[in-house]
Design a protein around this motif. Sequence first.
Motif, PDB file in Angstrom:
ATOM      1  N   VAL A 117     -36.695  19.166  31.709  1.00 47.71           N
ATOM      2  CA  VAL A 117     -35.295  18.834  31.437  1.00 47.71           C
ATOM      3  C   VAL A 117     -34.767  18.088  32.657  1.00 47.71           C
ATOM      4  O   VAL A 117     -34.912  18.551  33.797  1.00 47.71           O
ATOM      5  N   ASP A 130     -29.193  15.741  25.319  1.00 45.81           N
ATOM      6  CA  ASP A 130     -28.223  16.811  25.102  1.00 45.81           C
ATOM      7  C   ASP A 130     -27.111  16.734  26.128  1.00 45.81           C
ATOM      8  O   ASP A 130     -27.221  16.064  27.150  1.00 45.81           O
ATOM      9  N   ARG A 131     -26.080  17.482  25.833  1.00 43.57           N
ATOM     10  CA  ARG A 131     -24.995  17.624  26.786  1.00 43.57           C
ATOM     11  C   ARG A 131     -24.819  19.115  27.047  1.00 43.57           C
ATOM     12  O   ARG A 131     -24.582  19.886  26.142  1.00 43.57           O
ATOM     13  N   VAL A 132     -24.997  19.530  28.310  1.00 42.70           N
ATOM     14  CA  VAL A 132     -24.842  20.931  28.686  1.00 42.70           C
ATOM     15  C   VAL A 132     -23.698  21.005  29.683  1.00 42.70           C
ATOM     16  O   VAL A 132     -23.808  20.520  30.800  1.00 42.70           O
ATOM     17  N   GLY A 133     -22.586  21.590  29.269  1.00 44.77           N
ATOM     18  CA  GLY A 133     -21.402  21.602  30.129  1.00 44.77           C
ATOM     19  C   GLY A 133     -20.959  20.164  30.359  1.00 44.77           C
ATOM     20  O   GLY A 133     -20.807  19.402  29.414  1.00 44.77           O
ATOM     21  N   ASP A 134     -20.782  19.791  31.634  1.00 45.91           N
ATOM     22  CA  ASP A 134     -20.363  18.414  31.907  1.00 45.91           C
ATOM     23  C   ASP A 134     -21.549  17.556  32.314  1.00 45.91           C
ATOM     24  O   ASP A 134     -21.386  16.498  32.904  1.00 45.91           O
ATOM     25  N   GLU A 135     -22.744  18.029  31.987  1.00 50.06           N
ATOM     26  CA  GLU A 135     -23.945  17.318  32.408  1.00 50.06           C
ATOM     27  C   GLU A 135     -24.726  16.855  31.180  1.00 50.06           C
ATOM     28  O   GLU A 135     -24.939  17.628  30.247  1.00 50.06           O
ATOM     29  N   SER A 136     -25.149  15.596  31.193  1.00 50.17           N
ATOM     30  CA  SER A 136     -26.035  15.105  30.140  1.00 50.17           C
ATOM     31  C   SER A 136     -27.473  15.314  30.586  1.00 50.17           C
ATOM     32  O   SER A 136     -27.830  15.025  31.729  1.00 50.17           O
ATOM     33  N   THR A 137     -28.267  15.832  29.691  1.00 48.79           N
ATOM     34  CA  THR A 137     -29.664  16.068  30.033  1.00 48.79           C
ATOM     35  C   THR A 137     -30.557  15.458  28.972  1.00 48.79           C
ATOM     36  O   THR A 137     -30.149  15.289  27.812  1.00 48.79           O
ATOM     37  N   SER A 158     -31.508  15.886  34.339  1.00 48.62           N
ATOM     38  CA  SER A 158     -30.094  15.533  34.289  1.00 48.62           C
ATOM     39  C   SER A 158     -29.960  14.023  34.390  1.00 48.62           C
ATOM     40  O   SER A 158     -30.622  13.387  35.209  1.00 48.62           O
ATOM     41  N   ALA A 218     -34.476  16.067  27.334  1.00 49.60           N
ATOM     42  CA  ALA A 218     -35.656  16.927  27.279  1.00 49.60           C
ATOM     43  C   ALA A 218     -36.849  16.035  26.987  1.00 49.60           C
ATOM     44  O   ALA A 218     -36.825  15.233  26.049  1.00 49.60           O
ATOM     45  N   ARG A 253     -34.275  19.392  36.372  1.00 48.99           N
ATOM     46  CA  ARG A 253     -33.671  20.727  36.287  1.00 48.99           C
ATOM     47  C   ARG A 253     -34.718  21.806  36.022  1.00 48.99           C
ATOM     48  O   ARG A 253     -34.619  22.916  36.524  1.00 48.99           O
TER      49      ARG A 253
END
Lengths: 153, 144
Positions: free
Chosen positions: B132, B104-111, B134, B113, B78
């Motif tokens: 970052v 982390d979880r951003v919206g419906d996406e796990s990312t 996904s 770092a 990303r």
Amino acid sequence: MGIDTSMIGRTRPGGTLLVTRSRLRHFAKATGQTDPLFVDVETARRQGHRDLPVPPTFYFAVDFEMPDPFAYLTEAGVDLRAVLHAEQRFVYHRTAYAGDELTSSSVVTDVFEKKGGELRFLVSQTPVVDVVGHTVVVMHHTVAVRTLPGAAA
Amino acid sequence: MSAPPLEPGSRVADLEIPPISRTILALFAGASGDHNPIHIDLDVARSAGLSDVFAHGMLSMAYLGRLLTDNFPVQQIRSFSVRFTAITPVHGEPTCRGVVRAVDRVGDESTIALDLGVVLADGTPTVSGEAVISVEAPEPRRQR
């Protein structure tokens, strides 16, 4: 002469690069990349890609695809020998592939100095778009201009 | 592609680069489009007060890019950013490293770092950065 804060907000046209398999293989060779995904079309297709994918940093080449990509610095009186790359950031919107034609353009977003003016920094934001204008990646590029030994202050 | 480590503190395998030759610098100038002679022309490097040419910063970032794509699908990256902290001299031997800093979880996406770094054989850090990535949502796998 040199870079100063009057350059903030200044825009400049970028380059247009038709990404070829040949150029991507050249880039793979230069970077020691032996993963067949980046050099072999059949491997790329087997892995679900429509052609050779563009590797993460190759997009930087789009902005060099013009007769004098350093003109924005040299026209400001900067000696290219004094230029160092300080920071680079890519924010990806989608993956591009061999066969895609990509175009860049830039705007200067910041100019600042450190070490009492010995180092001056110029920050550019450079979106890269495809032929229909959709953003592929946004690059953020910071160059540092140092004072060359023996140069007049 | 190896299974990516997903716990904070997990390291990806180091990527060790052979000494950077003048041939590599010439190839990279052509491949990247960066024809600044300071990287390929000894006369120009000396006229700038340097003892020799040095590698493009973007060559080191490209090596870090290999570290990323060795471990994660290219289309899952990303963002990817670096600071260049020291010059890489010709014949330098960079090693690329990555360690998971956070999941982390951003919206419906796990990312995840990743903290990234490049060091030379003498221990000099030349690049620090982060990416970052996904990663697939936890089971059950989402339908598309």
